[in-house]
Every structure is written in C-alpha cells, then in structure tokens.
Design a protein around this motif. Sequence first.
Motif, PDB file in Angstrom:
ATOM      1  N   GLU A   5       1.049  -1.352  -0.171  1.00  0.00           N
ATOM      2  CA  GLU A   5       0.092   0.079   0.005  1.00  0.00           C
ATOM      3  C   GLU A   5       0.910   1.232   0.025  1.00  0.00           C
ATOM      4  O   GLU A   5       0.612   2.252  -0.765  1.00  0.00           O
ATOM      5  CB  GLU A   5      -1.025  -0.130   1.138  1.00  0.00           C
ATOM      6  N   THR A   6       2.113   1.150   0.938  1.00  0.00           N
ATOM      7  CA  THR A   6       2.798   2.344   0.680  1.00  0.00           C
ATOM      8  C   THR A   6       3.637   2.507  -0.584  1.00  0.00           C
ATOM      9  O   THR A   6       3.779   3.615  -0.910  1.00  0.00           O
ATOM     10  CB  THR A   6       3.899   2.194   1.991  1.00  0.00           C
ATOM     11  N   HIS A   7       4.054   1.350  -1.059  1.00  0.00           N
ATOM     12  CA  HIS A   7       4.630   1.468  -2.464  1.00  0.00           C
ATOM     13  C   HIS A   7       3.741   2.093  -3.262  1.00  0.00           C
ATOM     14  O   HIS A   7       4.030   2.927  -4.271  1.00  0.00           O
ATOM     15  CB  HIS A   7       5.164  -0.109  -2.574  1.00  0.00           C
ATOM     16  N   ARG A   9       1.139   4.041  -3.037  1.00  0.00           N
ATOM     17  CA  ARG A   9       0.854   5.381  -2.488  1.00  0.00           C
ATOM     18  C   ARG A   9       2.148   6.280  -3.027  1.00  0.00           C
ATOM     19  O   ARG A   9       1.882   7.291  -3.368  1.00  0.00           O
ATOM     20  CB  ARG A   9       0.723   5.700  -1.076  1.00  0.00           C
ATOM     21  N   ALA A  35       4.435  10.439   1.252  1.00  0.00           N
ATOM     22  CA  ALA A  35       3.945   8.945   1.123  1.00  0.00           C
ATOM     23  C   ALA A  35       4.330   8.327   2.397  1.00  0.00           C
ATOM     24  O   ALA A  35       4.025   6.896   2.711  1.00  0.00           O
ATOM     25  CB  ALA A  35       4.891   8.260   0.102  1.00  0.00           C
ATOM     26  N   THR A  37       7.286   7.692   3.766  1.00  0.00           N
ATOM     27  CA  THR A  37       8.290   6.905   3.884  1.00  0.00           C
ATOM     28  C   THR A  37       9.493   7.522   3.869  1.00  0.00           C
ATOM     29  O   THR A  37       9.558   8.924   3.673  1.00  0.00           O
ATOM     30  CB  THR A  37       8.260   5.972   2.608  1.00  0.00           C
TER      31      THR A  37
END
Length: 213
Positions: A5-7, A9, A35, A37
């Motif tokens: 999901e983070t990837h 986003r 994001a 991250t």
Amino acid sequence: MASRETHERLLDIAVEEFGAKGLEGASTRSIAAAAGTAMSSITYHYGGKEGLYLAAADHIARRTAEEFGPNLALASEKLPEDAVAARALLQRMIADFADKMVSPEIEARSLFIVREQMRPTQAFDRIYGGLLGTMLGQLAELVCIATASHDRYRARLLTVTLIGQVIVMRASRASCLRLLERDQLDAALVADLKARIAANIDAILDSIRQEPA
C-alpha cells in the motif's frame, strides 16, 4: 518499504508530483514525506529521482492496463472479421476511452503523459510500450476491417484523428468549456460529446468506404 500500500501510494504521489512539476521541478524529499516513507527507501528501491520517474511511468502503464485491459483482452482473442462488428467494437473502445478521459482520477496521469508527449524520454517508451501502444494499434486494425481496406498507413492516420477528438476533452478542457459556455464537464455534456464523437466516427468510416481503393 513498509507495505505494498505504501509502495502504491508512493508511486501515485510521484506521478502527481512529476506531472505537475516535471522531473527537474519535483522533489523526492517531498514525495517521500507525502507517502510517509523515508528518502532512503527511494534511493534503495529506485536509485534516485530518475529511477523513481521511470517507475512512475511503469505505474501509469500498469494502471492503464488494469482499466483498459478488459476491452482489449476481449478484442485480442479474435478481431471481428466483418465491418459491422469491427465498427461496433471500435465505437465501444472509443466510448470507453472517452469515459476515462473525463474521469478526475486520471488527471495526474494525464499531466505526466502530456509532458512526455511534448518532450519524450525513456518514460514515454515505457508508457507507449505498454497497453497504450497496443490499444492504438488495435484501433488501427479495426479501422482497416471496418472500412474494408488494407491501407494501414491511412488507418493509422484516421486513428490519430479519432483519438484526438477524445483527448481534447482532457488536454484542452478549459478551452472546450469556454467555447461551450459551460462551467464544468458534467454528465449531460459528456453524453452530448460522446454522441457527437460516435456520429463523427460513423461519418468518417462511411466516407472512407466510399473512396476509391
């Protein structure tokens, strides 16, 4: 990177940033922060800004495949052999394309692609090399079948004009709305535009069928 999901986003935000500001103007630090991250994850996974830019192009290609894939999968199994069926599929694909062009969800992708159209880089090769190029080639083949013609160059010229009347709904939206004296591209206006496009397609195909071989 913490999760898929983070990837996803991160790539969505990268597409938006690069589309709005270009490769030079976008900030990987801002993209990473938005994001949620670390900057180091961009360096680790993509090697830096240029790598992230290419990954954003791949992301656009994948999203396009997800959205347009069903129609193309259906058509690629076996293209219609008769002109009537080819015309019907051509109309359906153009109508689906029009629906996507007016969707707010593709605005960021559109800005990215327009930049690449004006000044192509390796990113454009990745976008066109995905479903976009396949879709355009398939439209050209359908034009050949619908007009009973083997002139593929003329079919490709026609394909450019067919998709152009759809792309204008995104690339020249402000001018279109001003000309039509409307404030927004609402459902009624979209329906009117799609009806006009469909009529134009029929008229163009009919005129080509009447031309000497």
